[in-house]
Every structure is written in C-alpha cells, then in structure tokens.
Write a protein that holds these residues in place. Structure first.
Motif, PDB file in Angstrom:
ATOM      1  N   PRO A 260       0.819  -1.217   0.000  1.00 37.94           N
ATOM      2  CA  PRO A 260       0.000   0.000   0.000  1.00 37.94           C
ATOM      3  C   PRO A 260       0.854   1.268   0.000  1.00 37.94           C
ATOM      4  CG  PRO A 260      -0.841  -1.589   1.597  1.00 37.94           C
ATOM      5  CD  PRO A 260       0.470  -2.121   1.108  1.00 37.94           C
ATOM      6  N   ALA A 261       0.435   2.247  -0.785  1.00 40.52           N
ATOM      7  CA  ALA A 261       1.247   3.441  -1.010  1.00 40.52           C
ATOM      8  C   ALA A 261       1.447   4.262   0.262  1.00 40.52           C
ATOM      9  CB  ALA A 261       0.604   4.308  -2.088  1.00 40.52           C
ATOM     10  N   ILE A 262       0.399   4.431   1.069  1.00 40.65           N
ATOM     11  CA  ILE A 262       0.491   5.338   2.214  1.00 40.65           C
ATOM     12  C   ILE A 262       1.531   4.871   3.241  1.00 40.65           C
ATOM     13  CG2 ILE A 262      -0.784   6.329   4.165  1.00 40.65           C
ATOM     14  CD1 ILE A 262      -3.265   6.293   2.299  1.00 40.65           C
ATOM     15  N   PRO A 263       1.478   3.630   3.726  1.00 45.23           N
ATOM     16  CA  PRO A 263       2.510   3.213   4.685  1.00 45.23           C
ATOM     17  C   PRO A 263       3.908   3.144   4.067  1.00 45.23           C
ATOM     18  CG  PRO A 263       1.071   1.372   4.127  1.00 45.23           C
ATOM     19  CD  PRO A 263       0.432   2.605   3.581  1.00 45.23           C
ATOM     20  N   VAL A 264       4.003   2.815   2.775  1.00 44.49           N
ATOM     21  CA  VAL A 264       5.318   2.753   2.121  1.00 44.49           C
ATOM     22  C   VAL A 264       5.949   4.145   2.068  1.00 44.49           C
ATOM     23  CG1 VAL A 264       6.499   2.377  -0.076  1.00 44.49           C
ATOM     24  CG2 VAL A 264       4.910   0.660   0.794  1.00 44.49           C
ATOM     25  N   ILE A 265       5.162   5.141   1.663  1.00 43.35           N
ATOM     26  CA  ILE A 265       5.695   6.506   1.577  1.00 43.35           C
ATOM     27  C   ILE A 265       6.021   7.039   2.970  1.00 43.35           C
ATOM     28  CG2 ILE A 265       5.173   8.876   0.867  1.00 43.35           C
ATOM     29  CD1 ILE A 265       3.434   7.684  -1.364  1.00 43.35           C
ATOM     30  N   ALA A 266       5.175   6.708   3.953  1.00 42.10           N
ATOM     31  CA  ALA A 266       5.462   7.112   5.329  1.00 42.10           C
ATOM     32  C   ALA A 266       6.759   6.468   5.824  1.00 42.10           C
ATOM     33  CB  ALA A 266       4.297   6.729   6.241  1.00 42.10           C
ATOM     34  N   PHE A 267       6.970   5.210   5.463  1.00 47.16           N
ATOM     35  CA  PHE A 267       8.224   4.526   5.817  1.00 47.16           C
ATOM     36  C   PHE A 267       9.405   5.204   5.133  1.00 47.16           C
ATOM     37  CE2 PHE A 267      11.289   1.038   4.749  1.00 47.16           C
ATOM     38  CZ  PHE A 267      11.762   0.832   6.045  1.00 47.16           C
ATOM     39  N   GLY A 268       9.213   5.642   3.894  1.00 48.92           N
ATOM     40  CA  GLY A 268      10.254   6.378   3.193  1.00 48.92           C
ATOM     41  C   GLY A 268      10.603   7.669   3.915  1.00 48.92           C
ATOM     42  N   ALA A 269       9.583   8.353   4.457  1.00 47.11           N
ATOM     43  CA  ALA A 269       9.828   9.580   5.220  1.00 47.11           C
ATOM     44  C   ALA A 269      10.632   9.283   6.482  1.00 47.11           C
ATOM     45  CB  ALA A 269       8.503  10.250   5.578  1.00 47.11           C
ATOM     46  N   LEU A 270      10.335   8.147   7.121  1.00 46.90           N
ATOM     47  CA  LEU A 270      11.095   7.739   8.307  1.00 46.90           C
ATOM     48  C   LEU A 270      12.560   7.490   7.946  1.00 46.90           C
ATOM     49  CD1 LEU A 270      11.359   6.816  11.252  1.00 46.90           C
ATOM     50  CD2 LEU A 270      10.590   4.536  10.513  1.00 46.90           C
ATOM     51  N   LEU A 271      12.798   6.821   6.825  1.00 46.75           N
ATOM     52  CA  LEU A 271      14.174   6.599   6.368  1.00 46.75           C
ATOM     53  C   LEU A 271      14.880   7.931   6.130  1.00 46.75           C
ATOM     54  CD1 LEU A 271      13.736   3.629   3.831  1.00 46.75           C
ATOM     55  CD2 LEU A 271      14.603   3.532   6.184  1.00 46.75           C
ATOM     56  N   GLY A 272      14.142   8.911   5.586  1.00 42.01           N
ATOM     57  CA  GLY A 272      14.716  10.230   5.362  1.00 42.01           C
ATOM     58  C   GLY A 272      15.134  10.895   6.659  1.00 42.01           C
ATOM     59  N   SER A 273      14.295  10.774   7.685  1.00 38.11           N
ATOM     60  CA  SER A 273      14.639  11.350   8.991  1.00 38.11           C
ATOM     61  C   SER A 273      15.874  10.678   9.581  1.00 38.11           C
ATOM     62  CB  SER A 273      13.457  11.208   9.954  1.00 38.11           C
ATOM     63  OG  SER A 273      12.385  12.047   9.577  1.00 38.11           O
ATOM     64  N   LEU A 274      15.950   9.353   9.425  1.00 41.20           N
ATOM     65  CA  LEU A 274      17.118   8.629   9.925  1.00 41.20           C
ATOM     66  C   LEU A 274      18.392   9.068   9.207  1.00 41.20           C
ATOM     67  CD1 LEU A 274      15.643   5.013  10.296  1.00 41.20           C
ATOM     68  CD2 LEU A 274      16.258   6.605  12.139  1.00 41.20           C
ATOM     69  N   CYS A 275      18.299   9.283   7.902  1.00 35.73           N
ATOM     70  CA  CYS A 275      19.462   9.755   7.139  1.00 35.73           C
ATOM     71  C   CYS A 275      19.856  11.167   7.573  1.00 35.73           C
ATOM     72  CB  CYS A 275      19.155   9.730   5.638  1.00 35.73           C
ATOM     73  SG  CYS A 275      19.050   8.067   4.925  1.00 35.73           S
ATOM     74  N   ALA A 276      18.861  12.014   7.823  1.00 37.81           N
ATOM     75  CA  ALA A 276      19.149  13.374   8.275  1.00 37.81           C
ATOM     76  C   ALA A 276      19.896  13.360   9.607  1.00 37.81           C
ATOM     77  CB  ALA A 276      17.852  14.174   8.389  1.00 37.81           C
ATOM     78  N   TRP A 277      19.524  12.445  10.487  1.00 39.11           N
ATOM     79  CA  TRP A 277      20.160  12.349  11.804  1.00 39.11           C
ATOM     80  C   TRP A 277      21.521  11.658  11.743  1.00 39.11           C
ATOM     81  CZ3 TRP A 277      18.852   7.800  15.447  1.00 39.11           C
ATOM     82  CH2 TRP A 277      19.652   7.860  16.595  1.00 39.11           C
ATOM     83  N   MET A 278      21.549  10.476  11.123  1.00 40.48           N
ATOM     84  CA  MET A 278      22.729   9.634  11.205  1.00 40.48           C
ATOM     85  C   MET A 278      23.794   9.980  10.165  1.00 40.48           C
ATOM     86  SD  MET A 278      20.793   5.990  11.911  1.00 40.48           S
ATOM     87  CE  MET A 278      22.292   5.130  12.351  1.00 40.48           C
ATOM     88  N   VAL A 279      23.377  10.535   9.020  1.00 38.10           N
ATOM     89  CA  VAL A 279      24.332  10.841   7.956  1.00 38.10           C
ATOM     90  C   VAL A 279      24.646  12.335   7.901  1.00 38.10           C
ATOM     91  CG1 VAL A 279      24.808  10.696   5.479  1.00 38.10           C
ATOM     92  CG2 VAL A 279      23.547   8.850   6.616  1.00 38.10           C
ATOM     93  N   GLN A 280      23.586  13.157   7.958  1.00 35.68           N
ATOM     94  CA  GLN A 280      23.799  14.603   7.826  1.00 35.68           C
ATOM     95  C   GLN A 280      24.112  15.284   9.148  1.00 35.68           C
ATOM     96  OE1 GLN A 280      24.041  15.663   4.801  1.00 35.68           O
ATOM     97  NE2 GLN A 280      23.224  13.801   3.837  1.00 35.68           N
ATOM     98  N   GLY A 281      23.963  14.557  10.266  1.00 33.85           N
ATOM     99  CA  GLY A 281      24.328  15.124  11.566  1.00 33.85           C
ATOM    100  C   GLY A 281      23.309  16.076  12.142  1.00 33.85           C
ATOM    101  N   ILE A 282      22.071  16.025  11.681  1.00 37.32           N
ATOM    102  CA  ILE A 282      21.007  16.875  12.217  1.00 37.32           C
ATOM    103  C   ILE A 282      20.516  16.287  13.543  1.00 37.32           C
ATOM    104  CG2 ILE A 282      18.666  17.752  11.781  1.00 37.32           C
ATOM    105  CD1 ILE A 282      19.320  17.757   8.820  1.00 37.32           C
ATOM    106  N   ASP A 283      20.179  17.152  14.482  1.00 37.37           N
ATOM    107  CA  ASP A 283      19.627  16.705  15.765  1.00 37.37           C
ATOM    108  C   ASP A 283      18.436  15.780  15.518  1.00 37.37           C
ATOM    109  OD1 ASP A 283      19.334  17.239  18.843  1.00 37.37           O
ATOM    110  OD2 ASP A 283      17.330  17.471  17.980  1.00 37.37           O
ATOM    111  N   PRO A 284      18.351  14.646  16.233  1.00 35.00           N
ATOM    112  CA  PRO A 284      17.280  13.680  15.936  1.00 35.00           C
ATOM    113  C   PRO A 284      15.868  14.252  16.065  1.00 35.00           C
ATOM    114  CG  PRO A 284      18.433  13.126  17.986  1.00 35.00           C
ATOM    115  CD  PRO A 284      19.248  14.149  17.284  1.00 35.00           C
ATOM    116  N   ILE A 285      15.658  15.129  17.071  1.00 36.48           N
ATOM    117  CA  ILE A 285      14.341  15.744  17.212  1.00 36.48           C
ATOM    118  C   ILE A 285      14.048  16.651  16.020  1.00 36.48           C
ATOM    119  CG2 ILE A 285      12.877  17.217  18.629  1.00 36.48           C
ATOM    120  CD1 ILE A 285      13.514  14.476  19.845  1.00 36.48           C
TER     121      ILE A 285
END
Length: 481
Positions: A260-285
C-alpha cells in the motif's frame, strides 16, 4: 439516487448549465478580481450547488450526506499527499534528493535530459503505479537537475508529469487503472491492451518531441557552469553518497511489489529522517520535526535554496483544504442528480463512435472540473455514457479506454484537482505554466478523438436491443411446422 430522496426531482439541463456558469464566474471573480484563495471559491460554490438542491426539493440532510460521501471517497489522495509532503522534506534534509541531483548532474547530457526525464518517470510510474509517488521522488530530482542545466522549469515539469501519468494510466498497479476496469466491467488486461492502441503512439511521439526540443533548444556546448556550481554547493551543504540512493530504491521496490502506497511513503519519510540524523548530523528531534515543517537551507546559490527549501506536511495543508472542498463539491453534484441530468442529455446526442468518444471525455473533464479528483472523473465519464455504448453495440473496452483519456489524463490539467494541486505544489510550477508542455496528455486526447471519428479500434458487440430480441426469440417454445 437513493430511496430517501424520492421527493426530490432531477434538475433540468438549464438549471445545470446555470450552476456551471455560476461556478466559473465564482472562480474567476475570487481569483482574478478579489484575489481570494481558490479554496474560498470552492467553498462558496458549495452554497451555489446547495441552492440548486433546495430548488429540486432536496433536504439539508441529503446534501450533507453527499458532501461527506464525496470527501470520504477521496481521502486516500489526501493521505498520500500528507505522507508525500513528509517524504519530500526528510529526503531533502537527509541528502537523498541532493544525492540524486548530484549524480544526475554528473552523468546526464543536457541535450537528452528532457527525454531522459520523461522515460525515467514513465518507467518509475509503470513499475509503481503511482503518479504522485513518481513526481514526489524521481520528479523532484529531475526538477533539480533540469534547473541546474538552465532549462525552464515548466518544460521540465511537462516532461516529468507526462512520464508520471504513463504509469498512472497504464500500470496494472495503478488504482485508477484498476478502478476504471472495474467501473466499466472490463477485464483489467483487456483494458490495458485497449489503452495501448492510444498510449503506444502517444509515448513514441512524445519521446521524439522531448528529444527534438532537447537537441534544438539546448546547445551541445551549453554552459554547464551552473550545474558545476550546483554540484559544489550540494557537496558543501550535504554529505553526498551513493548509499543515500538506497531509500529511494527501497521505496520504489516496495511500491512495485504492490505494498500500500500510504505506509510505504510514510516509511520512506522515516528513512529520510534517519538519514538526516545519522548521515547529515542533524539533531534527531529536528530530523523528525522536518517531516512536518519541511527543509530549511541557506547556501550561496539562490536557486538551490529555492528548490530545496520545501516539503513537510505543513506545506500541504492548504492543498489538502483545496482538495477537501473540491471533493465535497463533487459529492454534492452527484447527490443532487446533476450527473444524471447530463447523462440523459448525452444519450440523445452521442449517436456515433466519434460523439460517444467526445461525450465520455467531456464527462471525465466535467468530473475533474466540478469534482476535483481523478476518481470523480472516472465515475462521471463511465456512468454518464455507458448505456450509449451498450445501445450502439460498442465494446466496453472502448468505454474504459475513453474514460481514462477523459478522466485520468485531464486531472493534472485542472488547477484545483487533486492531481493538478499535487503536481503544482510538489514540482513548484503552476498548473497553467506546465500545461502547454504536457505533450503525452495532449497526444492521448488527440489520438483518442481521432480514433473515434475515424472508427479505428472501435470494436463491436451485439447491441443491447439485438441481444434482447435474440434472447426473447431463443426463449420461445418450438412451434410445429
């Protein structure tokens, strides 16, 4: 119409035309004269349609039910829009979109870019079945690459949207493709094969057009210094890595496997947040907050700031309000009987394949203009004209093909539909600006109409009347000679 509306009569055609003229006048006055938001124009139009409902003796309760049903039936698009907003914000902050743009600038020839953008988006939409998901991922990246090459953004958006709707119209994974086959009572594979008669030449001609424009509009010695500046700025602002392409691959793979598109895209957004925190060094909050407020970037490259300062659920709230008002309007029109009145008028006029085609496509356009959503257009296009196809002995595969051409294809052409609003807000280009460059859409419309009047791929079946006579004859008891 439901049994609880037996006291209400159908509106007459003059009444329907009056409402349509009033709707257009409201839109024009609000936007061009009073400079009010289009959301208010659609909201005001509710009361215009309600006035017609009262005139035909419909109760307030019935009209409210129509509003709620219309909005309910389009909630999937609203939820997809919400999650895509979160995905765009986090994918930019996480370096996913910047990495795609960076590597695209490194390997792509400016002259073939438009053709490549069309093909890449077409393949993505065919494999995922979603034009929204394609535009929100591959489309956003293509806009960045095109801008860096100095190509006008409306032209790039035209290539992106043209490719995105190849799959929306043709993919067996697309909800509009499946919905159309179901509404027209046609086998899904037969429906797709029927559309190939139109889509195959449209894809071929559109590809040639994008190639020709690329070679003639963009010089082979085009100045790529802007692209080099963009690459330098991206490298300075983000950690760019080929591994950051992985979330895009995962999301597209999951959509391809029909999750289903909605949970898949939401999961993609979660991956983006993880990359922002763990790769780009942005504060997790802050990385999570970006999913709502969008990305904020300050660089020395102005156009890059404009392109990448976007996304977030918050950026979609006005768009969501617009879609809700449009969906409610469509539900009202259906409940009051406006669609039934139009259907009755088409039954008398559409007496040959060419007119059948035109009537079906007008029904789809009507659904988009007054219903604001692809699903509404598919319902109006199919239900308004299906009886005429049966009566004239025209195969329903032709009905389903024409329904997609008038419904799905015209959706992003109307500024206040879910597709039009989504494409404009996601790609950052106004609907009327990218409209002249939607070459695939225009070709589909033109070829469909040509087939109707030229009687090409208009398959025949025994007409409804002939079948009834034959069944009656075959059901008689044998008589002695």
């Amino acid at each position: 119409m439901s049994s609880d509306m037996t006291a209400a009569r159908l509106p007459t055609m003059p009444e329907v035309i009056s409402v349509m003229v009033g709707f257009i006048a409201i839109i024009f006055l609000c936007i061009n004269v009073f400079e009010l938001p289009i959301q208010l124009a659609l909201f005001i139009s509710w009361f215009l349609v309600m006035a017609l409902g009262l005139r035909v003796k419909m109760s307030y309760e019935d009209m409210q039910k129509g509003l709620i049903d219309g909005i309910y039936n389009g909630m999937e698009a609203v939820l997809v829009l919400t999650t895509v907003g979160a995905l765009i914000g986090t994918w930019i902050a996480g370096g996913i979109v910047p990495s795609i743009i960076y590597y695209g600038l490194a390997v792509m020839n400016p002259q073939i870019f438009l053709f490549a953008a069309f093909v890449i988006c077409a393949l993505t939409s065919l494999s995922t079945g979603t034009s929204f998901g394609t535009a929100g991922t591959a489309g956003v990246a293509m806009m960045g690459i095109g801008h860096s090459f100095g190509i006008p953004l409306p032209l790039v958006a035209g290539a992106v949207i043209s490719g995105a709707y190849v799959g929306d119209k043709m993919s067996p994974l697309s909800d509009t493709t499946v919905m159309t086959a179901s509404l027209c009572k046609v086998n899904l594979v037969d429906h797709i094969r029927s559309m190939l008669w139109v889509s195959a030449p449209a894809i071929g001609i559109a590809s040639v057009l994008f190639l020709v424009v690329g070679f003639f509009y963009i010089s082979d010695s085009a100045d790529t210094s802007r692209a080099q500046v963009a690459m330098q700025a991206l490298g300075d602002q983000f950690v760019v890595s080929v591994w950051l392409l992985l979330p895009a691959v995962i999301v597209i793979a999951l959509l391809t496997r029909r999750y289903p598109a909605i949970p898949v895209i939401a999961f993609g957004a979660l991956l983006g947040s993880l990359c922002a925190w763990m790769v780009q060094g942005i504060d997790p909050i802050e990385a999570v907050r970006i999913a709502y407020v969008g990305n904020s970037l300050e660089s020395d490259v102005e156009f890059l700031d404009t392109l990448l300062n976007r996304g977030g659920i918050e950026s979609m709230l006005g768009v969501i309000a617009l879609i809700l008002f449009a969906l409610g309007l469509g539900g009202l029109l259906e409940r009051i009987g406006v669609l039934k009145t139009i259907s009755n008028s088409f039954l008398r006029w559409a007496n040959n394949p060419g007119r059948l085609t035109i009537s079906t496509m007008l029904g789809g356009l009507f659904g988009n203009v007054f219903g604001g959503a692809a699903y509404v257009s598919l319902i109006t296009a199919s239900t308004i004209t299906e009886k005429n196809y049966d009566d004239q002995g025209v195969d329903r595969r032709v009905l389903s093909r024409n329904t997609e051409a008038g419904g799905t294809i015209t959706t992003p052409m109307v500024p206040w539909t879910d597709g039009g609003v989504f494409m404009a807000s996601t790609l950052g280009v106004a609907t009327l600006s990218y409209l002249p460059f939607m070459w695939y859409h225009m070709l589909v419309i033109a070829i469909t109409i040509f087939y109707g009047f030229a009687n090409i791929a208009i398959w025949r079946v025994p007409s409804k009347e002939k079948e009834e006579v034959q069944d009656s004859f075959e059901g008689r008891p044998a008589t002695s000679q």
